[in-house]
Design an enzyme around this catalytic site. Structure first.
Site: not given
Ligand SMILES: *Cc1c(COP(=O)(O)O)cnc(C)c1O
Ligand code: SF4
Length: 394
Positions: A120, A140, A142, A301, A338, A345
């Site tokens: 990204r 989470c 994800r 998120d 984010d 971010k």
């Molecule tokens: C959070 C994130 C990073 C790291 O971001 P920093 O601000 O440098 O900690 C890099 N790539 C993706 C896709 C992210 O979500």
């Molecule tokens: S990936 Fe998701 S479930 Fe796993 S530790 Fe991180 S926040 Fe928790």
């Protein structure tokens, strides 16, 4: 502000699992094998509310239920509002999908040139190396892929991802995440870190992990040696509440730290868990005592079924305002959102700057006193420093 750190005890010991030999308790594979994953296992130790029972049944379709015995001990079993309990025991609210919520709220999949590699930002990539975690956080980001409850069938393509990084010389920073990278075997981690280190343009390697919090037993001397060997490896932990900052976690952090791993922390702002300035202050103080530098506080998120965790952004800003200037600068994390859809971010800050012109900037300090800083040199007129009420022209 009242100093409440000591309201939270530094838990240590086997708690409900006194009868287990210490060698088992300290063994991370024992902890994983003995995770609590069913209603029956949970109800052996506590009474689930009807909302929790419904949530547990739904977990199979959303995000698996799993809690390590070590982490389960931190739950106050008499309190349905326990901040630890709410993070890992599902509630029926997870079934409620609200407007604006998405399965992939950060647009990660569309920014993935290779499955599991999110590119990204120009100079860094996020490398998802597994879909497994030691325990599962109900909020989470994800959850679409983590634990595979939604049949996403995530398979990281290590070779393809490594080849992409090798071919892209602009990538100077690789962030390993998942799932949790520390669930990979020592051998696999050693190999992966070795491969990344061998890429000349990769100058910064970091790991995002919640394993020290859920499974501190995983931080063995052997693992620490691997980080030392490939160092510097930086690590972002994920600690949300002062109750998580136990003696065991402290020992794990020391082990990592002494192996040369700089430690940061990312917290997610969660309703009824840590959306409180005093709780956050207790947390960040504890982090510093464990050699962990608070890094980010995330606004939740927009994941499906996450609305019950959502905190008003104004509350988040108030928390930062309560920290900045009132405590050690090192203890103050950056609050970020984010950007939905994949904007990256973005820092969200209290407004200290009141006015800015070619001549001056007027700003408030942590006590809300107004100050002026002249930008133009005008020898006779400029008054730097505190703005007296008579001089205010706002
Ligand atoms: C959070 C994130 C990073 C790291 O971001 P920093 O601000 O440098 O900690 C890099 N790539 C993706 C896709 C992210 O979500
Ligand atoms: S990936 Fe998701 S479930 Fe796993 S530790 Fe991180 S926040 Fe928790």
């Amino acid at each position: 502000m009242v100093y409440i750190d000591d309201r939270f005890t530094w838990f240590e010991g086997q708690g409900l699992w006194q009868h287990i030999p210490e060698s088992d308790w300290q063994d991370w594979s024992w902890q994983l094998k003995n995770r609590l994953t069913t209603i029956e296992q949970l109800e052996r130790y506590l009474t689930l509310t009807p909302e929790e029972k419904a949530g547990c049944l739904f977990a199979k379709e959303k995000l698996a239920l799993a809690i390590t015995p070590y982490f389960f001990n931190l739950i106050d079993r008499t309190d349905p509002h326990c901040p630890i309990r709410k993070q890992v025991i599902p509630r029926s609210d997870e079934m409620v999908v609200s407007s604006g919520e998405m399965l992939d709220s950060l647009g990660e999949d569309e920014h993935s040139p290779v499955p599991g590699l999110v590119h990204r930002y120009p100079d860094r990539v996020l490398f998802l190396v597994t879909d497994r975690c030691a325990a599962y956080c109900r909020y989470c980001t994800r959850s679409r892929l983590v634990s595979n409850a939604q049949d996403y069938n995530f398979h990281p393509e290590y070779e393809q991802a490594l080849r992409y990084i090798e071919a892209h010389s602009e990538v100077r920073d690789v962030l390993l995440s998942g799932g949790d990278p520390l669930l990979l075997s020592d051998k696999k981690l050693d190999h992966l870190l070795g491969r990344l280190r061998a890429i000349k343009h990769v100058e910064f390697i970091r790991i995002g992990s919640r394993v020290p919090v859920f499974l501190p037993q995983r931080i063995t001397p052997e693992l620490a040696e691997i980080f030392k060997k490939h160092g510097p490896i930086w690590m972002s932990l994920h600690i949300n509440h002062p109750k998580e900052a136990t003696q065991e976690l402290k020992v794990a952090c020391e082990r990592l730290s002494f192996a040369g791993v700089p430690l940061g922390n990312q917290s997610v702002l969660l309703k009824g868990i840590n959306d409180d300035a005093e709780v956050m202050q207790a947390l960040v103080h504890r982090l510093l005592r464990m050699r962990v530098r608070p890094y980010y506080i995330y606004q939740m998120d927009l994941i499906t079924g996450g609305a019950h965790f959502k905190v008003d952004v104004r509350k988040g800003i108030e928390i930062i305002r309560a920290l900045r200037g009132h405590t050690t600068g090192y203890a103050v994390p950056q609050y970020v959102i984010d950007a939905p859809g994949g904007g990256g971010k973005v820092p969200i800050n209290p407004d200290y700057v009141q006015a800015i012109t070619d001549d001056e900037v007027i700003f408030k300090n942590f006590e809300s006193k107004l100050f002026r800083y002249p930008l133009k040199a005008s020898p006779n007129k400029a008054h730097a420093g505190l703005v007296l009420p008579a001089e205010m022209h706002l």
